[in-house]
Design an enzyme around this catalytic site. Structure first.
Site, PDB file in Angstrom:
ATOM      1  CB  CYS A   1      -9.349   5.107 -42.452  1.00  0.00           C
ATOM      2  SG  CYS A   1     -10.501   5.049 -43.825  1.00  0.00           S
TER       3      CYS A   1
ATOM      4  CG  ASP B   1     -13.340   6.717 -42.828  1.00  0.00           C
ATOM      5  OD1 ASP B   1     -13.478   6.567 -41.607  1.00  0.00           O
ATOM      6  OD2 ASP B   1     -12.693   7.644 -43.331  1.00  0.00           O
TER       7      ASP B   1
ATOM      8  CB  CYS C   1     -12.308  11.559 -43.407  1.00  0.00           C
ATOM      9  SG  CYS C   1     -12.200  11.278 -45.176  1.00  0.00           S
TER      10      CYS C   1
ATOM     11  CB  CYS D   1     -11.610  10.149 -49.120  1.00  0.00           C
ATOM     12  SG  CYS D   1     -10.227  10.327 -47.978  1.00  0.00           S
TER      13      CYS D   1
HETATM   14 FE1  FES Z   1     -10.707   7.100 -44.681  1.00  0.00          FE
HETATM   15 FE2  FES Z   1     -11.035   9.459 -45.910  1.00  0.00          FE
HETATM   16  S1  FES Z   1      -9.587   8.932 -44.400  1.00  0.00           S
HETATM   17  S2  FES Z   1     -12.051   7.608 -46.279  1.00  0.00           S
END
Ligand code: FES
Length: 152
Positions: A35, A37, A60, A104
């Site tokens: 993702c 992140d 997110c 996450c």
């Molecule tokens: Fe990537 Fe939450 S969707 S850390």
């Protein structure tokens, strides 16, 4: 039932301990390859205790809420206790996360561990490597983003 608990929404809207500690004693950064992140944790350590903690999370809402809650859970605690913090404990403290968002909270656990490991390495303090996750275990296989259409 709402997808996110009131606690998650509170920590997402009013995250605690956001920011940078310029004189941090340990910094940990982890990312989720799928993702994209990223979570960064800064620790100020006094003796064996976490005196202060800040985070920067580019991710997110669940990742932001997890970072906020995790920093609250380790602030003022000895390093040995912070090292036992699991992503499950973070998720429980948030009154739960949807199953597909549990990964996450893994970022929070791993960023804290990475920051503590950085502190040990900077100061030449011997540590048990088994307590720290390896590069390949950053929750990649649990990421929801590849299968979700909504933005993370
Ligand atoms: Fe990537 Fe939450 S969707 S850390």
């Amino acid at each position: 039932m709402a997808l996110y608990s009131d606690v998650v929404m509170d920590h997402f809207r009013n995250p605690r301990n956001v920011g940078v500690l310029e004189d941090a004693d340990g910094v940990g950064e982890v990312g989720n390859a799928k993702c994209g992140d990223i979570m960064k944790i800064y620790l100020k350590i006094d003796g064996d205790r976490i005196q202060d903690v800040r985070f920067e999370t580019f991710g997110c809402g669940s990742a932001i809420a997890s970072s906020s809650m995790a920093t609250e859970l380790i602030k003022g605690k000895p390093l040995s206790e912070a090292l036992t913090l699991t992503n499950r404990a973070v998720a429980e403290a948030l009154d739960g996360l949807p199953a597909h968002k549990l990964h996450c909270s893994v970022l929070a656990e791993e960023a804290i561990k990475a920051a503590i490991q950085d502190y040990y390495e900077r100061n030449g303090i011997p540590y048990d490597a088994a307590l720290f996750p390896q590069e390949s275990s950053h929750g990649h296989d649990h990421c929801c983003c590849a299968s979700e259409t909504e933005a993370c």
